[in-house]
Design an enzyme around this catalytic site. Sequence first.
Site, PDB file in Angstrom:
ATOM      1  NE  ARG A 250      -2.238   5.991   8.165  1.00  0.00           N
ATOM      2  CZ  ARG A 250      -2.371   4.546   7.947  1.00  0.00           C
ATOM      3  NH1 ARG A 250      -3.145   4.132   7.099  1.00  0.00           N
ATOM      4  NH2 ARG A 250      -1.386   3.803   8.626  1.00  0.00           N
ATOM      5  CD  GLU A 279      -9.117   6.355  10.544  1.00  0.00           C
ATOM      6  OE1 GLU A 279      -8.455   5.428  11.099  1.00  0.00           O
ATOM      7  OE2 GLU A 279      -8.871   6.391   9.423  1.00  0.00           O
ATOM      8  CG  HIS A 297      -8.354   2.587   8.849  1.00  0.00           C
ATOM      9  ND1 HIS A 297      -7.607   3.632   9.266  1.00  0.00           N
ATOM     10  CD2 HIS A 297      -7.690   1.996   7.930  1.00  0.00           C
ATOM     11  CE1 HIS A 297      -6.334   3.627   9.097  1.00  0.00           C
ATOM     12  NE2 HIS A 297      -6.425   2.375   8.014  1.00  0.00           N
TER      13      HIS A 297
END
Length: 334
Positions: A250, A279, A297
């Site tokens: 993360r 994000e 991602h």
Amino acid sequence: MSLPRVLILGLLKFAEDKVSELLDDIAEVIRVDATNRAEFFAGLQPSGKYAGAVGLYRHWDSAAVTGPFDKELIDKLSTSVKWIAGTAVGYEMIDIAACKEHGILYSNTPGSVDVSTATTALYLIISTMRHFSKADRDLHAGKWKHGHKAAGLHDLEGHTLAILGLGDIGLHLATFVRPFGMRVVYHNRKPNPDAPEWCEYFPAERLDEMLALTDVLSVHIPLRTETIGFVGERMIRKLKKGAIIVNTARGKIIDEDAMIRALDDGHLAGIGLDVYPNEPEVNPRLLEFPNAALLPHMGGDSADAQRKLETRALVAARDYLTTGTSKDVVPELR
């Protein structure tokens, strides 16, 4: 006798066939067709189309419709809702405290994206050590080996990979890099009993020693309050000069400003990132560094992983209906 109602929230793109196999004989399956958060809330009202549901299957992509599963949303769920089966490994987007307050169990899908995420980390390691991402961008721009000099490139063999968080994904990565001839070291709060003997454990009191010999630091710890900024200024500066950081966990685990400063002054030779703090926004500074291999991602985005993920959440839904619980209930709610 009527069957318990189960809401399917989001699209099943890879395991639609499993819905009938796992749920049709024991549940009335209701597909949520709301197009926004307000419509979803309206459907949850006592007279709404989603009223009386005992549980929800929540696909991660449904956030585009409902927004986060925060306290506001969970407070609006019917008192009949006893469980949520989520299709993701991380669950920072779910207000677990609100679930606990309402007696709602939440399960994730551990293991479903381990191989695909470890494969992504392996790609980022190879790309940053050999500057393949930069070379690919240059070639697409019509530049042949533009600034691509062997002096700054390295094979994996003979170099040290430090895994921060040797869980299932980290173990897969360790196995993947072993044939390349990398030394593998790792740091956890305690040794992983499943780690092979060639994975060298460094406890907290030897963390600086591990960082000093690290060529690539790959981050695999979960995002929790205490791990925000865990890879910070001090840890980055303790890394060997010329080291590379790879993150498929993360974004908020790394202090992005500290990482950028280390790239600016050359302490870090490169970065490989699949995750970012805010994000889908990406800090434009990251785009300025030639040896930054950046992905949007997509670590778990393979058809194989997504079918595993969707199926595992459906199995959890069936387990809730037949036994009242699931083996995948998150630790905070067990």
